[in-house]
Design a protein around this motif. Sequence first.
Motif, PDB file in Angstrom:
ATOM      1  N   TYR A 134       0.831  -1.200   0.000  1.00  0.00           N
ATOM      2  CA  TYR A 134       0.000   0.000   0.000  1.00  0.00           C
ATOM      3  C   TYR A 134       0.870   1.257   0.000  1.00  0.00           C
ATOM      4  CZ  TYR A 134      -3.251   3.617   1.378  1.00  0.00           C
ATOM      5  OH  TYR A 134      -3.971   4.774   1.416  1.00  0.00           O
ATOM      6  N   SER A 135       1.845   1.306   0.884  1.00  0.00           N
ATOM      7  CA  SER A 135       2.702   2.485   0.984  1.00  0.00           C
ATOM      8  C   SER A 135       3.430   2.764  -0.329  1.00  0.00           C
ATOM      9  CB  SER A 135       3.715   2.308   2.108  1.00  0.00           C
ATOM     10  OG  SER A 135       3.052   2.214   3.331  1.00  0.00           O
ATOM     11  N   SER A 136       3.965   1.724  -0.922  1.00  0.00           N
ATOM     12  CA  SER A 136       4.704   1.864  -2.178  1.00  0.00           C
ATOM     13  C   SER A 136       3.799   2.338  -3.316  1.00  0.00           C
ATOM     14  CB  SER A 136       5.350   0.525  -2.538  1.00  0.00           C
ATOM     15  OG  SER A 136       5.879   0.567  -3.826  1.00  0.00           O
ATOM     16  N   ARG A 137       2.644   1.687  -3.455  1.00  0.00           N
ATOM     17  CA  ARG A 137       1.743   2.050  -4.550  1.00  0.00           C
ATOM     18  C   ARG A 137       1.124   3.427  -4.331  1.00  0.00           C
ATOM     19  NH1 ARG A 137       0.102  -1.439  -8.367  1.00  0.00           N
ATOM     20  NH2 ARG A 137      -0.307   0.550  -9.353  1.00  0.00           N
ATOM     21  N   LEU A 138       0.814   3.773  -3.087  1.00  0.00           N
ATOM     22  CA  LEU A 138       0.267   5.096  -2.819  1.00  0.00           C
ATOM     23  C   LEU A 138       1.269   6.169  -3.230  1.00  0.00           C
ATOM     24  CD1 LEU A 138      -2.074   6.776  -1.710  1.00  0.00           C
ATOM     25  CD2 LEU A 138      -0.993   6.628   0.543  1.00  0.00           C
ATOM     26  N   HIS A 139       2.533   5.945  -2.951  1.00  0.00           N
ATOM     27  CA  HIS A 139       3.576   6.886  -3.358  1.00  0.00           C
ATOM     28  C   HIS A 139       3.581   7.055  -4.879  1.00  0.00           C
ATOM     29  CE1 HIS A 139       7.352   9.059  -3.326  1.00  0.00           C
ATOM     30  NE2 HIS A 139       7.803   8.217  -4.237  1.00  0.00           N
ATOM     31  N   THR A 140       3.482   5.951  -5.600  1.00  0.00           N
ATOM     32  CA  THR A 140       3.454   5.999  -7.070  1.00  0.00           C
ATOM     33  C   THR A 140       2.217   6.743  -7.565  1.00  0.00           C
ATOM     34  OG1 THR A 140       4.669   3.925  -7.193  1.00  0.00           O
ATOM     35  CG2 THR A 140       3.466   4.588  -9.168  1.00  0.00           C
ATOM     36  N   PHE A 141       1.071   6.430  -6.975  1.00  0.00           N
ATOM     37  CA  PHE A 141      -0.158   7.134  -7.380  1.00  0.00           C
ATOM     38  C   PHE A 141      -0.053   8.629  -7.105  1.00  0.00           C
ATOM     39  CE2 PHE A 141      -2.364   2.917  -6.898  1.00  0.00           C
ATOM     40  CZ  PHE A 141      -2.739   2.806  -8.229  1.00  0.00           C
ATOM     41  N   ARG A 142       0.547   9.007  -5.995  1.00  0.00           N
ATOM     42  CA  ARG A 142       0.691  10.438  -5.678  1.00  0.00           C
ATOM     43  C   ARG A 142       1.505  11.156  -6.739  1.00  0.00           C
ATOM     44  NH1 ARG A 142       1.620   9.629   0.663  1.00  0.00           N
ATOM     45  NH2 ARG A 142      -0.539   9.848   1.316  1.00  0.00           N
ATOM     46  N   GLN A 143       2.496  10.482  -7.297  1.00  0.00           N
ATOM     47  CA  GLN A 143       3.328  11.086  -8.336  1.00  0.00           C
ATOM     48  C   GLN A 143       2.609  11.158  -9.676  1.00  0.00           C
ATOM     49  OE1 GLN A 143       6.772   8.519  -8.136  1.00  0.00           O
ATOM     50  NE2 GLN A 143       7.895  10.027  -6.920  1.00  0.00           N
ATOM     51  N   ASN A 144       1.846  10.114 -10.002  1.00  0.00           N
ATOM     52  CA  ASN A 144       1.264  10.004 -11.343  1.00  0.00           C
ATOM     53  C   ASN A 144      -0.202  10.410 -11.448  1.00  0.00           C
ATOM     54  OD1 ASN A 144       3.720   8.967 -12.313  1.00  0.00           O
ATOM     55  ND2 ASN A 144       3.170   6.935 -11.569  1.00  0.00           N
ATOM     56  N   SER A 145      -0.928  10.243 -10.368  1.00  0.00           N
ATOM     57  CA  SER A 145      -2.356  10.563 -10.379  1.00  0.00           C
ATOM     58  C   SER A 145      -2.798  10.944  -8.964  1.00  0.00           C
ATOM     59  CB  SER A 145      -3.162   9.364 -10.894  1.00  0.00           C
ATOM     60  OG  SER A 145      -4.519   9.711 -10.983  1.00  0.00           O
ATOM     61  N   PRO A 146      -2.494  12.171  -8.574  1.00  0.00           N
ATOM     62  CA  PRO A 146      -2.782  12.594  -7.201  1.00  0.00           C
ATOM     63  C   PRO A 146      -4.253  12.456  -6.789  1.00  0.00           C
ATOM     64  CG  PRO A 146      -1.575  14.305  -8.388  1.00  0.00           C
ATOM     65  CD  PRO A 146      -1.864  13.209  -9.359  1.00  0.00           C
ATOM     66  N   GLU A 147      -5.155  12.653  -7.742  1.00  0.00           N
ATOM     67  CA  GLU A 147      -6.578  12.552  -7.410  1.00  0.00           C
ATOM     68  C   GLU A 147      -6.957  11.120  -7.055  1.00  0.00           C
ATOM     69  OE1 GLU A 147      -5.509  13.672 -10.431  1.00  0.00           O
ATOM     70  OE2 GLU A 147      -5.755  15.837 -10.254  1.00  0.00           O
ATOM     71  N   VAL A 148      -6.422  10.157  -7.795  1.00  0.00           N
ATOM     72  CA  VAL A 148      -6.687   8.748  -7.489  1.00  0.00           C
ATOM     73  C   VAL A 148      -6.022   8.388  -6.163  1.00  0.00           C
ATOM     74  CG1 VAL A 148      -6.295   6.357  -8.217  1.00  0.00           C
ATOM     75  CG2 VAL A 148      -7.076   8.060  -9.883  1.00  0.00           C
ATOM     76  N   ALA A 149      -4.831   8.886  -5.928  1.00  0.00           N
ATOM     77  CA  ALA A 149      -4.144   8.628  -4.655  1.00  0.00           C
ATOM     78  C   ALA A 149      -4.986   9.116  -3.483  1.00  0.00           C
ATOM     79  CB  ALA A 149      -2.775   9.306  -4.643  1.00  0.00           C
ATOM     80  N   GLU A 150      -5.535  10.298  -3.617  1.00  0.00           N
ATOM     81  CA  GLU A 150      -6.366  10.852  -2.541  1.00  0.00           C
ATOM     82  C   GLU A 150      -7.596   9.977  -2.301  1.00  0.00           C
ATOM     83  OE1 GLU A 150      -8.934  14.859  -1.512  1.00  0.00           O
ATOM     84  OE2 GLU A 150      -7.398  14.975  -3.050  1.00  0.00           O
ATOM     85  N   LEU A 151      -8.231   9.527  -3.385  1.00  0.00           N
ATOM     86  CA  LEU A 151      -9.420   8.691  -3.252  1.00  0.00           C
ATOM     87  C   LEU A 151      -9.095   7.354  -2.589  1.00  0.00           C
ATOM     88  CD1 LEU A 151     -12.400   8.085  -3.715  1.00  0.00           C
ATOM     89  CD2 LEU A 151     -11.775   7.294  -6.026  1.00  0.00           C
ATOM     90  N   ILE A 152      -8.043   6.688  -3.041  1.00  0.00           N
ATOM     91  CA  ILE A 152      -7.760   5.379  -2.436  1.00  0.00           C
ATOM     92  C   ILE A 152      -7.310   5.522  -0.988  1.00  0.00           C
ATOM     93  CG2 ILE A 152      -7.326   4.219  -4.631  1.00  0.00           C
ATOM     94  CD1 ILE A 152      -4.336   4.164  -3.818  1.00  0.00           C
ATOM     95  N   GLU A 153      -6.664   6.623  -0.685  1.00  0.00           N
ATOM     96  CA  GLU A 153      -6.281   6.854   0.707  1.00  0.00           C
ATOM     97  C   GLU A 153      -7.530   7.027   1.579  1.00  0.00           C
ATOM     98  OE1 GLU A 153      -2.748   9.167   3.004  1.00  0.00           O
ATOM     99  OE2 GLU A 153      -3.611  10.178   1.264  1.00  0.00           O
ATOM    100  N   GLN A 154      -8.505   7.762   1.078  1.00  0.00           N
ATOM    101  CA  GLN A 154      -9.749   7.946   1.827  1.00  0.00           C
ATOM    102  C   GLN A 154     -10.482   6.614   2.008  1.00  0.00           C
ATOM    103  OE1 GLN A 154     -11.830  10.873  -0.498  1.00  0.00           O
ATOM    104  NE2 GLN A 154     -10.568  12.555   0.250  1.00  0.00           N
ATOM    105  N   ILE A 155     -10.499   5.813   0.952  1.00  0.00           N
ATOM    106  CA  ILE A 155     -11.156   4.506   1.038  1.00  0.00           C
ATOM    107  C   ILE A 155     -10.420   3.614   2.042  1.00  0.00           C
ATOM    108  CG2 ILE A 155     -11.695   2.368  -0.205  1.00  0.00           C
ATOM    109  CD1 ILE A 155     -12.142   4.155  -2.728  1.00  0.00           C
TER     110      ILE A 155
END
Length: 107
Positions: free
Chosen positions: A9-30
Amino acid sequence: MSILYTATYSSRLHTFRQNSPEVAELIEQIAVAIKHERQPLKPESLVNVLIAHADALVMQLPSCVARLDNWLKVLAAYEGKALEDHEVSAFVKAATRLGGPSGLQAG
């Protein structure tokens, strides 16, 4: 333990934050909202499912929002109620903005 503490989770969230911050925010909330102890999946499996849905949103795959909606509703309907209905609605509304025009198509 929250699913936030898995290495995947930590690794993929970091990648999402770099490439798609909006998706990162959503999955973090979920991830924060899911009461993982109230559903049958192990944290790593739960993370894998969440990441698969996030990947689909990033790629705007057909029916990605519909599939996420179905999964979240299963978590909300499960006997332990791992999510609340109002949370599912809010997450699906946010995902609809991110999933592109084909994201709601039934798959």
